[in-house]
Design a protein around this motif. Sequence first.
Motif, PDB file in Angstrom:
ATOM      1  N   THR A 121     105.425  58.145  60.248  1.00 53.54           N
ATOM      2  CA  THR A 121     105.329  58.736  61.436  1.00 53.54           C
ATOM      3  C   THR A 121     104.252  58.375  62.466  1.00 53.54           C
ATOM      4  OG1 THR A 121     106.336  60.676  60.300  1.00 53.54           O
ATOM      5  CG2 THR A 121     105.610  61.482  62.367  1.00 53.54           C
ATOM      6  N   SER A 173      95.434  64.323  57.722  1.00 51.53           N
ATOM      7  CA  SER A 173      96.064  65.233  56.553  1.00 51.53           C
ATOM      8  C   SER A 173      95.853  66.723  56.727  1.00 51.53           C
ATOM      9  CB  SER A 173      95.868  64.819  55.273  1.00 51.53           C
ATOM     10  OG  SER A 173      94.516  65.256  54.862  1.00 51.53           O
ATOM     11  N   LYS A 220     102.503  73.483  54.546  1.00 48.72           N
ATOM     12  CA  LYS A 220     103.341  73.022  53.784  1.00 48.72           C
ATOM     13  C   LYS A 220     104.785  73.196  54.435  1.00 48.72           C
ATOM     14  CE  LYS A 220     100.617  73.668  49.866  1.00 48.72           C
ATOM     15  NZ  LYS A 220     100.321  74.578  48.619  1.00 48.72           N
ATOM     16  N   THR A 221     105.746  72.320  53.986  1.00 47.35           N
ATOM     17  CA  THR A 221     107.204  72.518  54.357  1.00 47.35           C
ATOM     18  C   THR A 221     107.901  73.007  53.654  1.00 47.35           C
ATOM     19  OG1 THR A 221     107.789  70.381  53.451  1.00 47.35           O
ATOM     20  CG2 THR A 221     107.187  70.130  55.667  1.00 47.35           C
ATOM     21  N   GLU A 222     108.938  73.612  53.711  1.00 47.64           N
ATOM     22  CA  GLU A 222     109.512  74.577  52.830  1.00 47.64           C
ATOM     23  C   GLU A 222     109.035  75.747  52.260  1.00 47.64           C
ATOM     24  OE1 GLU A 222     112.367  72.430  50.191  1.00 47.64           O
ATOM     25  OE2 GLU A 222     113.161  71.354  51.766  1.00 47.64           O
ATOM     26  N   SER A 234     104.671  65.376  57.365  1.00 46.27           N
ATOM     27  CA  SER A 234     104.323  65.710  56.097  1.00 46.27           C
ATOM     28  C   SER A 234     104.455  64.739  55.062  1.00 46.27           C
ATOM     29  CB  SER A 234     104.762  67.052  55.791  1.00 46.27           C
ATOM     30  OG  SER A 234     104.557  67.639  54.507  1.00 46.27           O
ATOM     31  N   SER A 235     105.985  64.213  54.957  1.00 50.35           N
ATOM     32  CA  SER A 235     106.467  63.610  53.909  1.00 50.35           C
ATOM     33  C   SER A 235     106.475  61.878  53.926  1.00 50.35           C
ATOM     34  CB  SER A 235     107.921  63.971  53.873  1.00 50.35           C
ATOM     35  OG  SER A 235     108.757  63.346  54.668  1.00 50.35           O
ATOM     36  N   LYS A 236     106.174  61.674  55.379  1.00 52.88           N
ATOM     37  CA  LYS A 236     105.858  60.020  55.693  1.00 52.88           C
ATOM     38  C   LYS A 236     105.150  59.938  56.639  1.00 52.88           C
ATOM     39  CE  LYS A 236     110.458  60.023  56.568  1.00 52.88           C
ATOM     40  NZ  LYS A 236     111.772  59.754  57.047  1.00 52.88           N
ATOM     41  N   ASP A 261     110.913  77.510  58.518  1.00 52.64           N
ATOM     42  CA  ASP A 261     109.510  77.522  58.351  1.00 52.64           C
ATOM     43  C   ASP A 261     108.955  77.844  59.490  1.00 52.64           C
ATOM     44  OD1 ASP A 261     109.087  76.589  55.590  1.00 52.64           O
ATOM     45  OD2 ASP A 261     109.632  74.477  56.290  1.00 52.64           O
ATOM     46  N   GLU A 316     108.464  67.681  59.400  1.00 52.62           N
ATOM     47  CA  GLU A 316     108.621  67.287  57.934  1.00 52.62           C
ATOM     48  C   GLU A 316     108.221  66.142  57.720  1.00 52.62           C
ATOM     49  OE1 GLU A 316     110.501  71.300  58.681  1.00 52.62           O
ATOM     50  OE2 GLU A 316     110.600  69.323  59.933  1.00 52.62           O
ATOM     51  N   ASP A 317     108.664  65.017  58.538  1.00 46.94           N
ATOM     52  CA  ASP A 317     108.487  63.775  58.448  1.00 46.94           C
ATOM     53  C   ASP A 317     106.758  63.503  58.624  1.00 46.94           C
ATOM     54  OD1 ASP A 317     110.983  62.974  58.330  1.00 46.94           O
ATOM     55  OD2 ASP A 317     111.288  62.168  60.405  1.00 46.94           O
ATOM     56  N   ARG A 370     110.626  71.578  63.845  1.00 50.62           N
ATOM     57  CA  ARG A 370     110.356  71.770  62.586  1.00 50.62           C
ATOM     58  C   ARG A 370     111.555  72.601  62.310  1.00 50.62           C
ATOM     59  NH1 ARG A 370     105.060  74.987  60.292  1.00 50.62           N
ATOM     60  NH2 ARG A 370     105.342  74.662  58.129  1.00 50.62           N
TER      61      ARG A 370
END
Length: 181
Positions: A82, A107, A147-149, A76-78, A10, A73-74, A6
């Motif tokens: 993944t 999720s 969450k990321t970021e 979470s976003s993809k 973060d 991050e992947d 990660r």
Amino acid sequence: MIYVYRNPKDVMVSLYHFCKNVPEVIHSCPHETFEEFVQAFLKDRVIYAPYFENIASFWQHRGDANVLFVAYEDMSSKPQETISRVANFLGEPLDKETLDMIVRKTSFGEMKKSENVKRIIRRSSIAQSLAPRKPDGTNFHFLRCGKTEEWRKEFSPELAATADKWVTENLAAAQLAGFSF
């Protein structure tokens, strides 16, 4: 072996909040402020440190057939991509219906409210020691944010620059050639 990594900023945010609420590890993170915690993290003076040594120890095996690197991050976003990568790595390709169901059930929101996940957390040794309330009197949640970021909310520009410099210096190490966030 599936290695999840990660963004280190973060990681610092997540670990800071974790350490502030788990009596068994608070001694490893006795820093009053977030900035003090980050400075200690950068000097490998927190639990689970040193961060980049840990990554490097597994990165050297990235080409091994039994090692898969996955970015948080992947996840979470993809999530579909993944989860498909993980399933294929495990030799269990998924049909679309199963993939969609796994994406939905894994999720962060679903996992946070899942009674099965809560039961597993309650049974874990670290959960036995969790402070039921944070020092400010609010309830502690093992799965806090996901969450990321989130680092953008906690780091000052100066602290982010210091952390970025540390990341850049560590990524220059030969053992981490080719690795990035």
